[in-house]
Design a protein around this motif. Structure first.
Motif, PDB file in Angstrom:
ATOM      1  N   LEU A   1      10.998  -0.276   0.559  1.00  0.00           N
ATOM      2  CA  LEU A   1      10.447  -0.752   1.822  1.00  0.00           C
ATOM      3  C   LEU A   1       8.933  -0.626   1.737  1.00  0.00           C
ATOM      4  CD1 LEU A   1      10.847  -1.646   4.792  1.00  0.00           C
ATOM      5  CD2 LEU A   1      10.916   0.787   5.397  1.00  0.00           C
ATOM      6  N   ARG A   2       8.242  -1.742   1.957  1.00  0.00           N
ATOM      7  CA  ARG A   2       6.784  -1.747   1.853  1.00  0.00           C
ATOM      8  C   ARG A   2       6.177  -2.243   3.164  1.00  0.00           C
ATOM      9  NH1 ARG A   2       5.930  -4.797  -3.909  1.00  0.00           N
ATOM     10  NH2 ARG A   2       6.506  -3.088  -5.309  1.00  0.00           N
ATOM     11  N   PRO A   3       6.006  -1.379   4.142  1.00  0.00           N
ATOM     12  CA  PRO A   3       5.331  -1.826   5.369  1.00  0.00           C
ATOM     13  C   PRO A   3       3.927  -2.327   5.055  1.00  0.00           C
ATOM     14  CG  PRO A   3       6.337   0.349   5.646  1.00  0.00           C
ATOM     15  CD  PRO A   3       6.375   0.037   4.188  1.00  0.00           C
ATOM     16  N   ASP A   4       3.456  -3.264   5.841  1.00  0.00           N
ATOM     17  CA  ASP A   4       2.110  -3.792   5.619  1.00  0.00           C
ATOM     18  C   ASP A   4       1.066  -2.702   5.833  1.00  0.00           C
ATOM     19  OD1 ASP A   4       0.722  -6.612   5.311  1.00  0.00           O
ATOM     20  OD2 ASP A   4      -0.487  -5.454   6.727  1.00  0.00           O
ATOM     21  N   GLU A   5      -0.043  -2.812   5.111  1.00  0.00           N
ATOM     22  CA  GLU A   5      -1.118  -1.820   5.212  1.00  0.00           C
ATOM     23  C   GLU A   5      -1.650  -1.706   6.638  1.00  0.00           C
ATOM     24  OE1 GLU A   5      -4.197  -2.470   2.265  1.00  0.00           O
ATOM     25  OE2 GLU A   5      -2.701  -3.392   0.948  1.00  0.00           O
ATOM     26  N   ALA A   6      -1.524  -2.775   7.418  1.00  0.00           N
ATOM     27  CA  ALA A   6      -2.064  -2.757   8.782  1.00  0.00           C
ATOM     28  C   ALA A   6      -1.243  -1.882   9.724  1.00  0.00           C
ATOM     29  CB  ALA A   6      -2.127  -4.184   9.336  1.00  0.00           C
TER      30      ALA A   6
END
Length: 507
Positions: A271-276
């Motif tokens: 799972l890679r949530p956005d950096e924002a």
């Protein structure tokens, strides 16, 4: 450039390929249950919504669910949805759930399209979160996002504690009233729990259903739905509101994003949530998007959201109490250690380097490295690395943003054909018009398309030598590579060139 394929069609609601009927044609001044219908507000897969005014001028909205224009099976589904809304509306009473004022069946033989339709008269909102996200700037939280999430959490928790599952939580079903209050709406798929689960028609919104939804069987009573499905949808919604509409799973279509979510649920991708996404909200998204429904069933949504929203207040109180003394301590630490203290747990840090990062001394122009890294980071597939995208760009154009092949209609750093670029430009990192000649837009769209190609090839059972196969598909199409089962000979020289560059970049 290439593809015969593109985004697969997917209806706004229901399983891919299901299309909704056209909106009702309502005569001017038409009245239902004493409410005068006005402007058409929108349509879903099963009905349409119209503005209305009560006898005393009170604003309302009327949802019309028609039966006459459906097949017998669809009529049964519509009737079930109408009964669900009507039943739930009698029991629901919460400030963050849209109130249904009355439910009636239209009896009007003079208007056959309307005769027999179920009309639900509801509170009228100003707009939906779908409208808000359409105007949002990617990478920036929508105004009032945390308040909205807190209110949606309150309404959803009330439903679950009362023994109901919403079943279709998504931006279009979160309405904002004139004072900004958020309310959950559309209870057509809402179902009452029978122990751990309930039953509902096999419908849903592909971007917001959990991974297990796609493999569930439909029985005589529909599909089993659980509160854990609403928790998953809340996690997606949280990510979207706090990142300006970005979905936590990358793909150019709802189907592609659902495939990415399924790959994650199988353990094939992280799972890679956005950096924002703010650091204090990452535990909320991570818990809600747990791969297993059993783990999601244990989530205390209210406690998670309360911790996330309380964090800024705690920091402000700490800062006020510390005052000038804190500054003095900080200066003393700097004097003794020669540098700042390590960041506290949970503080924002730069994201760690991705596998396959571009080496510092490579020939990839510095101006494009950040764009390439972001494009790769938004793809959950491990083969789509910054090094692979850089190698492909070098082979396509030599990193020249003005590159052109007029004879094939390909232009720019990623060698897009204008028509195909339009289908994949939603990956661009800014709102407004996009251009295949803009390196940022071209690289973002390239990452989006390459990610989709990787997913399509895996879906076809091609799991070996994926960097080579993806490169070949980018030059031809996923269908061409799938039919060959390998790299087509006509693009082998180009693919070999990309693989040499990939090796140079350490990939």
């Amino acid at each position: 450039m290439r593809p015969a394929g593109g985004p697969d069609p997917c209806s706004p609601e229901g399983r891919p390929g299901e299309a909704g009927p056209p909106p009702f044609e309502v005569p001017d001044g038409y009245r239902v249950a004493g409410y005068r219908l006005g402007a058409f507000l929108g349509a879903g897969a099963w009905g349409s919504v119209h503005a209305a005014e009560g006898p005393d001028g009170t604003p309302a909205a009327v949802k019309l669910l028609g039966a006459a224009r459906f097949s017998p099976g669809q009529r049964r589904t519509v009737a079930q949805m109408a009964r669900s809304e009507q039943r739930f509306s009698r029991l629901a009473d919460h400030p963050h759930l849209i109130r249904t004022l009355t439910v009636v069946t239209v009896e009007d033989p003079d208007h056959p399209a309307l005769d027999g339709a179920v009309a639900l008269v509801m509170e009228r909102a100003d707009r939906s979160l779908h409208d808000v996200l359409a105007d949002a700037r990617p990478g920036t939280a929508v105004p009032g996002a945390e308040r909205i999430l807190t209110e949606v959490c309150a309404g959803l928790t009330h439903m679950h504690r009362a023994g109901w599952v919403h079943g279709d939580l998504k931006p279009a079903n979160i309405l904002l009233m004139s004072d900004g209050t958020a309310k959950i709406a559309d209870f057509g798929l809402t179902a009452e729990l029978e122990g751990t689960h309930a039953y509902a028609p096999p419908l849903g919104s592909p971007d917001h259903v959990p991974p297990e939804w796609w493999s569930q069987r439909t029985g005589a009573r529909g599909v089993a739905v659980r509160p854990s499905a609403d928790v998953w949808a809340f996690g997606v919604l949280t990510h979207q509101l706090l990142t300006g509409g970005l979905h936590p799973f990358v793909g150019a279509t709802a189907r592609a994003r659902s495939l990415a979510a399924q790959a994650y649920a199988r353990g094939a991708a992280p799972l890679r949530p956005d950096e924002a996404l703010p650091g204090r909200w990452r535990p909320v998204v991570g818990a809600c998007l747990a791969a297993g429904r059993e783990e999601r069933a244990r989530v205390d949504l209210t406690a998670l959201v309360a911790r996330a929203t309380a964090a800024p207040a705690r920091r402000r109180r700490t800062a006020v109490r510390a005052g000038a003394g804190l500054l003095g301590c900080a200066l003393a630490v700097l004097a003794l250690t020669g540098g700042p203290e390590p960041a506290a747990p949970g503080a924002h840090r730069a994201p760690p380097p991705l596998p396959g990062a571009i080496p510092a001394g490579s020939d990839v122009p510095v101006a494009y490295r950040g764009m390439i890294d972001v494009a790769a980071r938004r793809c959950p597939e491990p083969e789509v690395t910054p090094a692979l995208l850089a190698a492909m760009l070098k082979a396509e154009s030599g990193f020249d943003p003005n590159a052109a092949r007029p004879e094939t209609g390909e232009y720019g750093i990623a060698m897009w054909t204008p028509a195909v670029f339009g289908a994949w430009a939603k990956a661009a990192a800014h709102p407004g018009p996009t251009s295949y000649l803009d390196p940022g837009d071209a690289i973002a769209a390239m990452g989006n398309y390459v990610c989709w190609l990787d997913q399509q090839l895996k879906r076809a059972g091609l799991t070996r030598d994926l960097p080579a196969l993806v490169t070949a598909a980018y030059r031809t199409s996923d269908k061409t590579v799938e039919a060959a089962g390998r790299v087509p000979e006509r693009v082998r020289p180009h693919v070999d060139k990309v693989l040499r560059y990939l090796s140079d970049y350490g990939g």
